[in-house]
Motif scaffolding. Structure first.
Motif, PDB file in Angstrom:
ATOM      1  N   ARG A 150       0.856  -1.193   0.000  1.00 58.94           N
ATOM      2  CA  ARG A 150       0.000   0.000   0.000  1.00 58.94           C
ATOM      3  C   ARG A 150       0.889   1.239   0.000  1.00 58.94           C
ATOM      4  O   ARG A 150       1.967   1.225   0.593  1.00 58.94           O
ATOM      5  N   ARG A 151       0.425   2.306  -0.636  1.00 58.62           N
ATOM      6  CA  ARG A 151       1.121   3.594  -0.535  1.00 58.62           C
ATOM      7  C   ARG A 151       0.868   4.144   0.865  1.00 58.62           C
ATOM      8  O   ARG A 151      -0.241   4.037   1.383  1.00 58.62           O
ATOM      9  N   THR A 152       1.871   4.776   1.456  1.00 59.02           N
ATOM     10  CA  THR A 152       1.684   5.345   2.788  1.00 59.02           C
ATOM     11  C   THR A 152       0.766   6.563   2.763  1.00 59.02           C
ATOM     12  O   THR A 152       0.156   6.887   3.776  1.00 59.02           O
ATOM     13  N   ASP A 153       0.653   7.237   1.612  1.00 55.06           N
ATOM     14  CA  ASP A 153      -0.251   8.385   1.517  1.00 55.06           C
ATOM     15  C   ASP A 153      -1.676   7.980   1.129  1.00 55.06           C
ATOM     16  O   ASP A 153      -2.550   8.824   0.999  1.00 55.06           O
ATOM     17  N   ASP A 154      -1.918   6.672   0.967  1.00 57.02           N
ATOM     18  CA  ASP A 154      -3.250   6.135   0.674  1.00 57.02           C
ATOM     19  C   ASP A 154      -3.345   4.731   1.275  1.00 57.02           C
ATOM     20  O   ASP A 154      -3.479   3.742   0.557  1.00 57.02           O
ATOM     21  N   PRO A 155      -3.250   4.624   2.611  1.00 55.64           N
ATOM     22  CA  PRO A 155      -3.144   3.307   3.243  1.00 55.64           C
ATOM     23  C   PRO A 155      -4.392   2.432   3.125  1.00 55.64           C
ATOM     24  O   PRO A 155      -4.320   1.231   3.367  1.00 55.64           O
ATOM     25  N   GLN A 156      -5.513   3.013   2.725  1.00 58.03           N
ATOM     26  CA  GLN A 156      -6.735   2.210   2.576  1.00 58.03           C
ATOM     27  C   GLN A 156      -6.729   1.402   1.284  1.00 58.03           C
ATOM     28  O   GLN A 156      -7.476   0.432   1.160  1.00 58.03           O
TER      29      GLN A 156
END
Length: 140
Positions: free
Chosen positions: A100-106
């Motif tokens: 997952r991207r840390t700026d979009d963890p969902q």
């Protein structure tokens, strides 16, 4: 996709994406996903160093790995790689991965897995998973 796996988390790390990770279309190249899984796996393995009391100096080989690419990934940015516990045998362990991207963890961008087998450096054959790992796996 936002679902999290019900499997126990063994390890989590964050890895920065680099400009050189992208292909000519500006997407993170598919081989980089495997490198991200490898980075997390290597850190996890290194977090259980061999000690003088350890009578099993086995090393790990990967006998199978796979990746599902769920969402496009672009650099720059940072990704979180989670290692999740999978099936375990006498000398093997399946690890599952979530990316997952840390700026979009969902948003789950990728899933994967690898089957690790511990091998004796003396015989080149499979050997039981060393105690230093077993003690830290779910179910023990």
């Amino acid at each position: 996709m936002t679902e999290a796996s019900p499997r126990p988390v063994l390890y989590t790390t964050e890895v920065p994406l680099r400009w050189g990770d992208m292909d000519q279309l500006g997407h993170v190249n598919n081989t980089v996903y495997f490198r991200l899984f490898e980075q997390a796996r290597t850190e996890w393995l290194g977090s259980y160093p061999q000690t003088p009391e350890d009578n099993n100096p086995a090393y790990v080989v990967i006998i199978h790995t796979e990746c599902s690419f769920l969402k496009e990934l672009k650099a720059p940015g940072t990704v979180e790689v989670r290692i999740l516990a999978g099936d375990r045998g006498r000398s093997s362990l399946v690890q599952h991965y979530e990316l997952r991207r840390t700026d979009d963890p969902q948003t789950l961008v990728s899933t994967g897995s690898a089957k690790l087998v511990w091998v004796s450096p003396d015989t080149g054959r499979s050997t039981p998973i060393p105690a230093r790992f077993l003690e830290n796996l779910p179910g023990n």
